[in-house]
Design a protein around this motif. Structure first.
Motif, short mmCIF file in Angstrom:
data_model
loop_
_atom_site.label_atom_id
_atom_site.label_comp_id
_atom_site.label_asym_id
_atom_site.label_seq_id
_atom_site.Cartn_x
_atom_site.Cartn_y
_atom_site.Cartn_z
N MET A 1 0.84 -1.19 0.00
CA MET A 1 0.00 0.00 0.00
C MET A 1 0.88 1.25 0.00
O MET A 1 1.71 1.43 0.88
N SER A 2 0.74 2.05 -1.01
CA SER A 2 1.55 3.27 -1.02
C SER A 2 0.84 4.31 -0.17
O SER A 2 -0.35 4.57 -0.35
N GLU A 3 1.58 4.87 0.75
CA GLU A 3 0.97 5.77 1.72
C GLU A 3 1.44 7.19 1.42
O GLU A 3 2.62 7.46 1.37
N GLN A 4 0.48 8.08 1.24
CA GLN A 4 0.85 9.48 1.01
C GLN A 4 1.26 10.13 2.32
O GLN A 4 0.61 9.95 3.34
N ARG A 5 2.35 10.88 2.25
CA ARG A 5 2.85 11.50 3.46
C ARG A 5 2.97 13.00 3.33
O ARG A 5 3.16 13.53 2.25
N GLY A 6 2.84 13.66 4.45
CA GLY A 6 3.07 15.10 4.52
C GLY A 6 4.15 15.37 5.56
O GLY A 6 4.58 14.45 6.27
N VAL A 7 4.57 16.63 5.62
CA VAL A 7 5.63 17.00 6.56
C VAL A 7 5.04 17.90 7.64
O VAL A 7 4.59 19.01 7.36
N TRP A 8 5.00 17.38 8.84
CA TRP A 8 4.43 18.09 10.00
C TRP A 8 5.52 18.96 10.61
O TRP A 8 6.60 18.46 10.93
N LEU A 9 5.23 20.24 10.80
CA LEU A 9 6.22 21.17 11.34
C LEU A 9 5.98 21.39 12.85
O LEU A 9 4.87 21.76 13.26
N TYR A 10 7.01 21.13 13.65
CA TYR A 10 6.89 21.26 15.11
C TYR A 10 7.45 22.59 15.62
O TYR A 10 6.84 23.25 16.46
N ALA A 11 8.65 22.90 15.15
CA ALA A 11 9.36 24.03 15.76
C ALA A 11 10.46 24.51 14.84
O ALA A 11 10.88 23.80 13.92
N VAL A 12 10.91 25.72 15.10
CA VAL A 12 12.07 26.26 14.38
C VAL A 12 13.11 26.66 15.42
O VAL A 12 12.77 27.25 16.46
N ALA B 1 14.38 23.58 10.92
CA ALA B 1 12.99 23.22 11.19
C ALA B 1 12.96 21.79 11.70
O ALA B 1 13.60 20.90 11.13
N VAL B 2 12.24 21.58 12.79
CA VAL B 2 12.08 20.24 13.33
C VAL B 2 10.76 19.69 12.79
O VAL B 2 9.70 20.29 13.00
N VAL B 3 10.84 18.58 12.04
CA VAL B 3 9.68 18.08 11.31
C VAL B 3 9.53 16.57 11.49
O VAL B 3 10.43 15.90 12.00
N GLY B 4 8.39 16.06 11.03
CA GLY B 4 8.18 14.61 11.00
C GLY B 4 7.33 14.26 9.79
O GLY B 4 6.52 15.08 9.33
N ASP B 5 7.53 13.05 9.26
CA ASP B 5 6.72 12.60 8.12
C ASP B 5 5.48 11.90 8.65
O ASP B 5 5.58 10.91 9.37
N VAL B 6 4.32 12.44 8.28
CA VAL B 6 3.07 11.90 8.81
C VAL B 6 2.15 11.42 7.68
O VAL B 6 2.13 12.02 6.61
N PRO B 7 1.43 10.34 7.92
CA PRO B 7 0.53 9.83 6.87
C PRO B 7 -0.67 10.76 6.66
O PRO B 7 -1.30 11.19 7.63
N LEU B 8 -0.96 11.05 5.40
CA LEU B 8 -2.05 12.00 5.12
C LEU B 8 -3.44 11.39 5.34
O LEU B 8 -4.41 12.12 5.45
N ASP B 9 -3.50 10.06 5.41
CA ASP B 9 -4.84 9.50 5.69
C ASP B 9 -5.26 9.81 7.13
O ASP B 9 -6.43 9.66 7.49
N THR B 10 -4.32 10.23 7.96
CA THR B 10 -4.65 10.65 9.33
C THR B 10 -4.46 12.14 9.53
O THR B 10 -5.20 12.78 10.26
N PHE B 11 -3.42 12.70 8.84
CA PHE B 11 -3.04 14.09 9.11
C PHE B 11 -3.26 15.01 7.91
O PHE B 11 -2.77 16.13 7.88
N GLY B 12 -3.94 14.51 6.88
CA GLY B 12 -4.31 15.38 5.75
C GLY B 12 -5.44 16.30 6.17
O GLY B 12 -5.98 16.18 7.28
N GLU B 13 -5.81 17.20 5.29
CA GLU B 13 -6.77 18.23 5.67
C GLU B 13 -8.12 17.66 6.11
O GLU B 13 -8.64 18.02 7.17
N GLN B 14 -8.68 16.79 5.28
CA GLN B 14 -9.98 16.22 5.62
C GLN B 14 -9.90 15.40 6.90
O GLN B 14 -10.75 15.51 7.79
N ALA B 15 -8.86 14.59 6.98
CA ALA B 15 -8.69 13.71 8.15
C ALA B 15 -8.51 14.54 9.42
O ALA B 15 -9.06 14.20 10.47
N LEU B 16 -7.77 15.64 9.30
CA LEU B 16 -7.55 16.49 10.47
C LEU B 16 -8.87 17.06 10.98
O LEU B 16 -9.12 17.09 12.18
N HIS B 17 -9.68 17.54 10.05
CA HIS B 17 -10.99 18.09 10.45
C HIS B 17 -11.76 17.06 11.28
O HIS B 17 -12.37 17.39 12.29
N ARG B 18 -11.73 15.83 10.82
CA ARG B 18 -12.46 14.76 11.49
C ARG B 18 -11.80 14.41 12.83
O ARG B 18 -12.45 14.35 13.86
#
Lengths: 253, 63
Positions: free
Chosen positions: A1-12, A39-56
């Motif tokens: 399963m290919s998982e789409q990822r985004g980059v979550w920004l924590y701090a600078v 920048a301190v970041v982490g790779d997060v799956p968009l099925d949980t942390f994408g825009e729609q998922a975040l709203h939910r």
């Protein structure tokens, strides 16, 4: 399963340090550098942390609480190694280039904020007063003026007691804030938390944050304790140390 | 009760309400690409509604 990822920004921050932290998705935290900033970041799956998922997901208190704690833990770890600009929860980019773009675009503001918070720590102070209980509604002997007048007099007395208590509480909160502001390099007030949410008895009359030089932390904490002792009617509570959440934003100052 | 030494304060668990006060209403706001349309007010609003509907889960029996 290919998982789409985004980059979550924590701090600078300015220098990468520490390491070994895990982020909001349990991912290993890493860094992205540009313009002399880190920048301190982490790779997060968009099925949980994408825009729609975040709203939910933000509607789910357990989820929100866990993510908030993880976000804060990463920022706190950075804060222990040097000055940090905390980023507000839920700031996500498509890739590292997006993060670099923000570092470059905002380099000046990040730099100024890092200078301002270096060697300083945010402390939270909340003050509560006990609201006097309503006057017991004992049955009174009817006066010559009748029950109506007695009722009005009683209501007036209740209202006066309440108003006086509130006036004293606000005055006391002002004194606490003034005294603590004198020991801090900056102060901000947050809206009072609701009684239900704070889980404390009494009414919150002060919900403030203070940016304090690290070598004055002890005297600041002692001053908070003294404020707590000063008046039996006002309870003063210290929280922290916090990363400088309340002193990081350049937009609204 | 408030302790005079900051280190002992740090040992106390952070309350969720205090934490959300900071991570949702504090910190620097920069535009995320993916979260662009979740406005700040939105975030705080969503979370407040969540909190209010879960008050009983939040309020500890002690302190």
């Amino acid at each position: 399963m290919s998982e789409q990822r985004g980059v979550w920004l924590y701090a600078v921050t300015r220098e990468a340090g520490g390491g070994g932290q895990r982020g909001v998705a349990g991912e290993p935290v890493r860094t992205v550098e540009a313009s002399g900033l880190v920048a301190v970041v982490g790779d997060v799956p968009l099925d949980t942390f994408g825009e729609q998922a975040l709203h939910r997901n933000l509607e789910d208190l357990d989820w929100l609480g866990a993510v908030a704690r993880a976000h804060d833990a990463v920022i706190g770890a950075v804060a222990r190694t040097g000055p940090v600009v905390p980023i507000r929860l839920a700031t996500v980019y498509h890739d590292d280039d997006g993060v670099r773009g923000v570092l470059e675009e905002r380099a000046e503001e990040f730099g100024r904020t890092l200078d301002r918070v270096a060697g300083r720590t945010e402390w939270g102070v909340k003050a509560f007063v006990d609201v006097p209980p309503p006057v017991p509604r004992t049955e009174e002997a009817p006066s010559r003026r009748g029950a109506g007048a007695a009722y009005l007099a009683r209501r007036r007395a209740e209202r006066d007691t309440q108003a006086e208590a509130e006036r004293l509480a606000v005055e006391q909160a002002g004194k606490v804030h003034f005294r603590l502001t004198g020991l801090a390099t900056a102060a901000r007030t947050h809206p009072p938390q609701s009684k239900e949410l704070s889980g404390h008895g009494g009414q919150m009359v002060l919900n403030a944050a203070y940016l304090v030089d690290d070598d004055r932390s002890r005297s600041f904490a002692e001053a908070v304790a003294a404020c707590d002792q000063d008046s039996p009617a006002v309870r003063v509570q210290l929280t922290g140390p916090w990363p400088p959440y309340s002193f990081a934003d350049w937009e609204d100052r | 009760m408030t302790e005079p030494v900051p280190a002992t304060v740090a040992d106390r668990p952070v309350s969720l309400v205090d934490l959300l006060d900071r991570v949702l209403a504090g910190g620097v706001v920069v535009s995320g690409e993916i979260t662009l349309s979740i406005a700040d007010v939105d975030l705080v609003h969503i979370s407040l509604r969540t909190l209010l509907s879960s008050v009983s889960a939040l309020v500890p029996a002690h302190d």
